[in-house]
Enzyme design. Sequence first.
Site, PDB file in Angstrom:
ATOM      1  N   SER A 245       0.748  -1.348  -0.115  1.00  0.00           N
ATOM      2  CA  SER A 245      -0.058   0.239   0.039  1.00  0.00           C
ATOM      3  C   SER A 245       0.821   1.429   0.081  1.00  0.00           C
ATOM      4  O   SER A 245       2.060   1.096   0.533  1.00  0.00           O
ATOM      5  CB  SER A 245      -0.924   0.028   1.276  1.00  0.00           C
ATOM      6  OG  SER A 245      -1.439   1.215   1.375  1.00  0.00           O
TER       7      SER A 245
ATOM      8  N   TYR B 218      -1.490  -1.169  10.624  1.00  0.00           N
ATOM      9  CA  TYR B 218      -1.787  -1.393   9.162  1.00  0.00           C
ATOM     10  C   TYR B 218      -0.475  -0.649   8.279  1.00  0.00           C
ATOM     11  O   TYR B 218       0.216  -1.265   7.594  1.00  0.00           O
ATOM     12  CB  TYR B 218      -2.808  -0.937   8.406  1.00  0.00           C
ATOM     13  CG  TYR B 218      -3.135  -1.181   7.143  1.00  0.00           C
ATOM     14  CD1 TYR B 218      -3.400  -2.395   6.721  1.00  0.00           C
ATOM     15  CD2 TYR B 218      -2.958  -0.168   6.095  1.00  0.00           C
ATOM     16  CE1 TYR B 218      -3.662  -2.722   5.332  1.00  0.00           C
ATOM     17  CE2 TYR B 218      -3.069  -0.370   4.864  1.00  0.00           C
ATOM     18  CZ  TYR B 218      -3.427  -1.787   4.327  1.00  0.00           C
ATOM     19  OH  TYR B 218      -4.108  -2.080   2.786  1.00  0.00           O
TER      20      TYR B 218
END
Length: 262
Positions: A147, A160
């Site tokens: 990401s 995350y």
Amino acid sequence: MEQGLRRFEGKTAVITGGATGVGFSTAHRLASEGARVVIGGRRADTGSEAVERLRASGLEAAFVRADVADANQVRDLMDQAVRLYDRIDILINNAAIFTPGRFMDTSWEDWRRVFDVIVSGAYLCTKEAARRMIKEGVQGRIVNVSSINSTRALEESSHYNAAKGALDQLTRNTALELIDRGIRINSVALGFIDTPMSVVDGVKEHETDWFRDIYVARKKIPQQRSGQPEEAAGVIAFLASEDASYMCGAVVAVDGGLSITF
């Protein structure tokens, strides 16, 4: 996709978290180009449904129930893939979880679970798949799904984002160590992609006023929209193919230009 493209004819691809979202679109893309796909995931219901959808399109697929954070289950996933299709040529480390929470409110259990799935899962799957690739003399291809959050700070995402940052570094280091064994490893860094993970507390973040204001109207995303799973799958398929033969340890942004703005 170019009509009739068969870059993965006769190859076997293992895709973790492959039952939904980007994982499923990747499974469909690879299978459409000739691959035999093995979907690994924790939920037998969604996994079986995904396989049924692929088979209904005339594609070859199987599901193996596996939690990527469990070493024994990962070993069984790879063993079953070999039993089904003789070898593993491609691994897509896509499994991930995300639950929003501010750093001071995040429990140790939540923090550890995110790292277990995203980082330890990729570690275990890469090692087990690579062992089998090396044993069979396979020129393996591994793609990690990361990401753009890996290099950015965002409230309620410390676990995350930190895990995705670790995944990027795992990509680089394993790419360096395994290229001499014929295994090429790269990564995609995704931006806003329209998947089930984009729904938080029942709200689809890409349809909120704040998303339309910041990312669309103000062109924080130059392409002024979220991406589709199929668009991410196209880049993943490219990295898994020989079209990316001179790429090693790369982290490729697939984000509509979000990472170039500030």
